[in-house]
Design a protein around this motif. Structure first.
Motif, PDB file in Angstrom:
ATOM      1  N   ALA A  44     -33.446   2.167  10.252  1.00 25.77           N
ATOM      2  CA  ALA A  44     -33.428   3.095  11.385  1.00 25.77           C
ATOM      3  C   ALA A  44     -33.421   4.532  10.879  1.00 25.77           C
ATOM      4  O   ALA A  44     -32.857   4.832   9.826  1.00 25.77           O
ATOM      5  CB  ALA A  44     -32.201   2.835  12.253  1.00 25.77           C
ATOM      6  N   ARG A  45     -34.032   5.410  11.656  1.00 25.83           N
ATOM      7  CA  ARG A  45     -34.106   6.821  11.291  1.00 25.83           C
ATOM      8  C   ARG A  45     -33.647   7.676  12.462  1.00 25.83           C
ATOM      9  O   ARG A  45     -34.002   7.428  13.612  1.00 25.83           O
ATOM     10  CB  ARG A  45     -35.543   7.187  10.925  1.00 25.83           C
ATOM     11  CG  ARG A  45     -35.771   8.683  10.750  1.00 25.83           C
ATOM     12  CD  ARG A  45     -37.194   8.996  10.360  1.00 25.83           C
ATOM     13  NE  ARG A  45     -37.521   8.470   9.042  1.00 25.83           N
ATOM     14  CZ  ARG A  45     -37.083   8.991   7.893  1.00 25.83           C
ATOM     15  NH1 ARG A  45     -36.292  10.029   7.897  1.00 25.83           N
ATOM     16  NH2 ARG A  45     -37.439   8.448   6.750  1.00 25.83           N
ATOM     17  N   ARG A  46     -32.847   8.691  12.130  1.00 22.45           N
ATOM     18  CA  ARG A  46     -32.511   9.733  13.095  1.00 22.45           C
ATOM     19  C   ARG A  46     -32.543  11.046  12.331  1.00 22.45           C
ATOM     20  O   ARG A  46     -31.709  11.279  11.450  1.00 22.45           O
ATOM     21  CB  ARG A  46     -31.138   9.506  13.718  1.00 22.45           C
ATOM     22  CG  ARG A  46     -30.820  10.538  14.813  1.00 22.45           C
ATOM     23  CD  ARG A  46     -29.604  10.196  15.602  1.00 22.45           C
ATOM     24  NE  ARG A  46     -28.424  10.318  14.752  1.00 22.45           N
ATOM     25  CZ  ARG A  46     -27.195  10.043  15.144  1.00 22.45           C
ATOM     26  NH1 ARG A  46     -26.959   9.606  16.363  1.00 22.45           N
ATOM     27  NH2 ARG A  46     -26.191  10.190  14.324  1.00 22.45           N
ATOM     28  N   GLY A  47     -33.528  11.861  12.656  1.00 20.89           N
ATOM     29  CA  GLY A  47     -33.697  13.122  11.936  1.00 20.89           C
ATOM     30  C   GLY A  47     -33.928  12.868  10.463  1.00 20.89           C
ATOM     31  O   GLY A  47     -34.781  12.088  10.079  1.00 20.89           O
ATOM     32  N   GLY A  48     -33.119  13.516   9.628  1.00 19.72           N
ATOM     33  CA  GLY A  48     -33.245  13.381   8.183  1.00 19.72           C
ATOM     34  C   GLY A  48     -32.369  12.288   7.592  1.00 19.72           C
ATOM     35  O   GLY A  48     -32.119  12.282   6.393  1.00 19.72           O
ATOM     36  N   THR A  49     -31.907  11.360   8.435  1.00 14.72           N
ATOM     37  CA  THR A  49     -31.074  10.259   7.960  1.00 14.72           C
ATOM     38  C   THR A  49     -31.819   8.940   8.093  1.00 14.72           C
ATOM     39  O   THR A  49     -32.339   8.628   9.166  1.00 14.72           O
ATOM     40  CB  THR A  49     -29.756  10.176   8.761  1.00 14.72           C
ATOM     41  OG1 THR A  49     -29.033  11.397   8.583  1.00 14.72           O
ATOM     42  CG2 THR A  49     -28.901   9.009   8.297  1.00 14.72           C
ATOM     43  N   ALA A  88     -38.196   6.074   2.683  1.00 18.12           N
ATOM     44  CA  ALA A  88     -37.508   7.367   2.634  1.00 18.12           C
ATOM     45  C   ALA A  88     -38.469   8.518   2.382  1.00 18.12           C
ATOM     46  O   ALA A  88     -39.454   8.377   1.670  1.00 18.12           O
ATOM     47  CB  ALA A  88     -36.426   7.339   1.568  1.00 18.12           C
ATOM     48  N   ARG A  89     -38.117   9.638   2.965  1.00 22.58           N
ATOM     49  CA  ARG A  89     -38.793  10.900   2.678  1.00 22.58           C
ATOM     50  C   ARG A  89     -37.998  11.596   1.578  1.00 22.58           C
ATOM     51  O   ARG A  89     -36.835  11.275   1.346  1.00 22.58           O
ATOM     52  CB  ARG A  89     -38.840  11.764   3.927  1.00 22.58           C
ATOM     53  CG  ARG A  89     -39.605  11.126   5.060  1.00 22.58           C
ATOM     54  CD  ARG A  89     -39.524  12.008   6.294  1.00 22.58           C
ATOM     55  NE  ARG A  89     -40.092  11.316   7.449  1.00 22.58           N
ATOM     56  CZ  ARG A  89     -39.674  11.493   8.682  1.00 22.58           C
ATOM     57  NH1 ARG A  89     -38.688  12.338   8.958  1.00 22.58           N
ATOM     58  NH2 ARG A  89     -40.241  10.838   9.675  1.00 22.58           N
ATOM     59  N   ALA A  90     -38.611  12.580   0.949  1.00 23.78           N
ATOM     60  CA  ALA A  90     -37.995  13.240  -0.203  1.00 23.78           C
ATOM     61  C   ALA A  90     -36.613  13.813   0.092  1.00 23.78           C
ATOM     62  O   ALA A  90     -35.716  13.747  -0.748  1.00 23.78           O
ATOM     63  CB  ALA A  90     -38.916  14.337  -0.720  1.00 23.78           C
ATOM     64  N   ASP A  91     -36.396  14.356   1.268  1.00 21.56           N
ATOM     65  CA  ASP A  91     -35.126  15.029   1.560  1.00 21.56           C
ATOM     66  C   ASP A  91     -34.192  14.213   2.461  1.00 21.56           C
ATOM     67  O   ASP A  91     -33.218  14.747   2.995  1.00 21.56           O
ATOM     68  CB  ASP A  91     -35.394  16.399   2.175  1.00 21.56           C
ATOM     69  CG  ASP A  91     -36.254  16.307   3.435  1.00 21.56           C
ATOM     70  OD1 ASP A  91     -36.868  15.251   3.674  1.00 21.56           O
ATOM     71  OD2 ASP A  91     -36.319  17.305   4.182  1.00 21.56           O
ATOM     72  N   ASP A  92     -34.444  12.932   2.621  1.00 22.00           N
ATOM     73  CA  ASP A  92     -33.612  12.094   3.493  1.00 22.00           C
ATOM     74  C   ASP A  92     -32.221  11.856   2.907  1.00 22.00           C
ATOM     75  O   ASP A  92     -32.063  11.697   1.695  1.00 22.00           O
ATOM     76  CB  ASP A  92     -34.248  10.708   3.697  1.00 22.00           C
ATOM     77  CG  ASP A  92     -35.299  10.695   4.780  1.00 22.00           C
ATOM     78  OD1 ASP A  92     -35.342  11.624   5.597  1.00 22.00           O
ATOM     79  OD2 ASP A  92     -36.087   9.724   4.796  1.00 22.00           O
ATOM     80  N   ALA A  93     -31.254  11.791   3.798  1.00 19.85           N
ATOM     81  CA  ALA A  93     -29.940  11.245   3.468  1.00 19.85           C
ATOM     82  C   ALA A  93     -30.082   9.739   3.714  1.00 19.85           C
ATOM     83  O   ALA A  93     -30.501   9.320   4.794  1.00 19.85           O
ATOM     84  CB  ALA A  93     -28.869  11.833   4.367  1.00 19.85           C
ATOM     85  N   ILE A  94     -29.752   8.940   2.718  1.00 21.68           N
ATOM     86  CA  ILE A  94     -29.903   7.485   2.826  1.00 21.68           C
ATOM     87  C   ILE A  94     -28.518   6.869   2.850  1.00 21.68           C
ATOM     88  O   ILE A  94     -27.662   7.240   2.052  1.00 21.68           O
ATOM     89  CB  ILE A  94     -30.730   6.930   1.651  1.00 21.68           C
ATOM     90  CG1 ILE A  94     -32.123   7.561   1.671  1.00 21.68           C
ATOM     91  CG2 ILE A  94     -30.801   5.413   1.718  1.00 21.68           C
ATOM     92  CD1 ILE A  94     -32.951   7.236   0.459  1.00 21.68           C
TER      93      ILE A  94
END
Length: 116
Positions: A44-49, A88-94
């Motif tokens: 799941a994704r919400r914004g940069g998470t 994931a994108r480069a700047d994501d918080a995982i």
């Protein structure tokens, strides 16, 4: 409970968890993603998470307390590690999240449960 019934209950729980996460503003990126290291129930994704979500359904709150342990979380973390480059994108918080579901209760969303 038969294997078939358990599978059905698991799929139902994952669907309910996905709807709950959507209600909280997440977008479901993937469901039931398998790796040689284990399976991720929801991505799941919400914004940069980006959250790799383990869903557990049990008949009671008491059983839910025993549904998640460090061994299971290690397997989810290993699978998430393998899948992160794909989602994931480069700047994501995982992070690793857990959704707990029991009949007659609101789902419980535990965020960022793995600190391995």
């Amino acid at each position: 409970m038969s294997r078939q019934a358990a599978e059905r209950r698991g799929r139902t729980a994952e669907t309910l968890a996905a709807w709950y996460l959507r209600f909280k503003g997440y977008r479901i990126v993937a469901r039931r993603v398998r790796t040689p290291l284990g399976e991720i129930d929801l991505v799941a994704r919400r914004g940069g998470t980006l959250a790799f979500v383990e869903v557990k359904a049990r008949a009671s709150e008491m059983e839910l307390a025993l549904a998640i342990d460090q061994h299971r979380l290690r397997r989810v973390a290993a699978a998430a590690n393998a899948l992160a480059p794909r989602f994931a994108r480069a700047d994501d918080a995982i992070r690793i999240d857990v959704m707990l579901l029991a009949p007659g209760r609101w789902p419980r969303h535990l965020e960022n449960v793995w600190h391995g």
